[in-house]
Design a protein around this motif. Structure first.
Motif, PDB file in Angstrom:
ATOM      1  N   THR A 257      13.208  -1.805   0.345  1.00  0.00           N
ATOM      2  CA  THR A 257      13.673  -3.267   0.053  1.00  0.00           C
ATOM      3  C   THR A 257      13.723  -3.808   1.541  1.00  0.00           C
ATOM      4  O   THR A 257      13.080  -4.484   2.013  1.00  0.00           O
ATOM      5  N   PHE A 258      13.882  -3.172   2.253  1.00  0.00           N
ATOM      6  CA  PHE A 258      13.938  -3.340   4.561  1.00  0.00           C
ATOM      7  C   PHE A 258      12.107  -3.459   3.976  1.00  0.00           C
ATOM      8  O   PHE A 258      11.441  -4.819   4.773  1.00  0.00           O
ATOM      9  N   PHE A 259      11.372  -2.387   3.647  1.00  0.00           N
ATOM     10  CA  PHE A 259       9.719  -2.651   3.430  1.00  0.00           C
ATOM     11  C   PHE A 259       9.180  -3.490   2.573  1.00  0.00           C
ATOM     12  O   PHE A 259       8.321  -4.454   3.578  1.00  0.00           O
ATOM     13  N   GLN A 260      10.226  -3.857   1.710  1.00  0.00           N
ATOM     14  CA  GLN A 260       9.151  -4.974   1.429  1.00  0.00           C
ATOM     15  C   GLN A 260       9.890  -6.663   1.603  1.00  0.00           C
ATOM     16  O   GLN A 260       8.336  -6.962   1.707  1.00  0.00           O
ATOM     17  N   LEU A 261      10.597  -6.814   2.257  1.00  0.00           N
ATOM     18  CA  LEU A 261      11.297  -7.841   3.094  1.00  0.00           C
ATOM     19  C   LEU A 261      10.486  -8.151   4.179  1.00  0.00           C
ATOM     20  O   LEU A 261      10.134  -8.960   4.718  1.00  0.00           O
ATOM     21  N   LEU A 262      10.109  -6.741   4.805  1.00  0.00           N
ATOM     22  CA  LEU A 262       9.633  -6.743   6.589  1.00  0.00           C
ATOM     23  C   LEU A 262       7.761  -7.553   5.807  1.00  0.00           C
ATOM     24  O   LEU A 262       6.729  -8.791   6.480  1.00  0.00           O
ATOM     25  N   LEU A 263       7.574  -6.904   4.550  1.00  0.00           N
ATOM     26  CA  LEU A 263       6.353  -6.965   4.605  1.00  0.00           C
ATOM     27  C   LEU A 263       5.780  -8.346   4.150  1.00  0.00           C
ATOM     28  O   LEU A 263       4.766  -9.156   3.909  1.00  0.00           O
ATOM     29  N   VAL A 264       6.695  -8.559   3.358  1.00  0.00           N
ATOM     30  CA  VAL A 264       6.435 -10.560   2.612  1.00  0.00           C
ATOM     31  C   VAL A 264       6.561 -11.694   3.200  1.00  0.00           C
ATOM     32  O   VAL A 264       5.965 -12.849   3.647  1.00  0.00           O
ATOM     33  N   THR A 288       4.970   0.251   2.260  1.00  0.00           N
ATOM     34  CA  THR A 288       6.285  -0.302   1.747  1.00  0.00           C
ATOM     35  C   THR A 288       5.504   0.680  -0.078  1.00  0.00           C
ATOM     36  O   THR A 288       6.284   0.776  -0.921  1.00  0.00           O
ATOM     37  N   GLY A 289       4.172   0.636  -0.997  1.00  0.00           N
ATOM     38  CA  GLY A 289       3.882   0.793  -1.825  1.00  0.00           C
ATOM     39  C   GLY A 289       4.639   2.658  -1.966  1.00  0.00           C
ATOM     40  O   GLY A 289       5.248   2.732  -3.013  1.00  0.00           O
ATOM     41  N   GLY A 290       4.178   2.899  -0.838  1.00  0.00           N
ATOM     42  CA  GLY A 290       4.693   4.546  -0.545  1.00  0.00           C
ATOM     43  C   GLY A 290       6.213   4.262  -1.077  1.00  0.00           C
ATOM     44  O   GLY A 290       6.733   5.155  -1.818  1.00  0.00           O
TER      45      GLY A 290
END
Length: 309
Positions: A257-264, A288-290
């Motif tokens: 979730t942290f990586f997803q928020l950072l990505l978007v 994020t995909g990994g």
């Protein structure tokens, strides 16, 4: 046709009470869930600044609802499902909008949204399996507790019940002691009489007779105790669905979730300020995909091993 009062009673009995539904953590989760489509609309209309600020507030609410729930003792079964659902709606909406705008590659959008669809579908299939592959009604399907809080004994009534139980136990104990003393006197008297008047064979017959009486009394007591014990299968025979269990997110899911928020968030700032560079976003997309695939596999292993029920 059920009346509003009957529907309210049914929901309350299933655990959907004012206390478990209307609290600050659930309100924050609902606000985050609603914000997802709104932020997606802002992205589609290229309102990058407003979308970025809204995303930051929504992301902060993910931490805030957990903090409030623990700090003020407002954790609930409903909240344990509503919180990850809000995360999935928020991320899914934003990722879909960014994919439509061309800011995210199709494979990454498919992985993120596909993982969430698999998890949500699996949760519903598991619930249908739990309730016997039938639709018992919305209240029973989404049951949060085994009984309404009003059905639970209050501290005062529980204390009174314990006092009454202690009184009954004391009375039964006194009666049993008196009965034992009487039996001991009878045994002693009988033994003495037979010693003086008859031989050892008569004494054996008397002791055997007394043991038979004691065994009969013991069997009678066991039958009385069995009558007092409630039937363990009575709850399941009532037709009520088992309540949903409190769920805890896996650590890898929190990292994801942290990586997803950072990505978007990076995609929004890149469209607004042209920063960070595309190379950094590409590396963040791979991470994020990994972690998305890793979290899906972790949930599958936890379910198959019985860790998640």
């Amino acid at each position: 046709m059920t009346t509003p009062q009957q529907r309210k009673h049914t929901l309350s009995e299933a655990g959907w009470t004012h206390q478990t539904v209307y609290n600050i953590p659930n309100a924050l989760s609902m606000a985050r869930l609603v914000s997802g489509p709104i932020i997606a609309w802002l992205i589609l209309n290229e309102q990058w600044g407003v979308a970025l600020v809204s995303l930051a507030i929504s992301g902060a609410s993910d931490w805030a609802d957990g903090y409030v729930a623990k700090r003020f003792g407002q954790s609930s079964v409903l909240g344990s499902y509503l919180d990850p659902l809000a995360d999935k709606v928020l991320i899914g909406s934003v990722v879909a909008a960014l994919g439509y705008q061309g800011s995210l590659p199709l494979w990454l959008v498919s992985v993120i949204i596909g993982r969430d669809v698999v998890l949500l579908s699996g949760a519903f299939i598991h619930r249908f399996r739990t309730v016997g592959w039938r639709w018992p009604g919305a209240a029973e399907f989404f049951r949060l507790s085994s009984s309404s809080p009003s059905a639970q004994p209050s501290p005062a009534s529980d204390k009174t019940g314990r006092m009454q139980s202690d009184s009954v136990n004391t009375s039964e104990g006194s009666t049993a002691a008196s009965s034992n003393n009487a039996e001991n006197h009878e045994v002693a008297g009988s033994s003495k009489a037979y010693d003086n008047s008859k031989g050892s064979d008569s004494i054996d017959d008397s002791i055997s007779s007394i043991n038979s009486v004691g065994s009969l009394q013991h069997d009678t007591s066991n039958e009385q105790l069995k009558a007092k014990v409630p039937d363990a299968g009575r709850a399941s025979a009532s037709g009520k669905a088992p309540p949903a269990v409190f769920v805890q997110p896996l650590y890898i899911s929190k990292v994801n979730t942290f990586f997803q928020l950072l990505l978007v968030g990076g995609c929004l700032t890149s469209s607004w300020y042209a920063w960070p560079p595309q190379e950094a976003l590409a590396a963040l997309g791979v991470a994020t995909g990994g972690t998305t695939l890793a979290s899906c596999g972790a949930y599958a292993r936890a379910y198959l091993s019985g860790t998640i029920k």
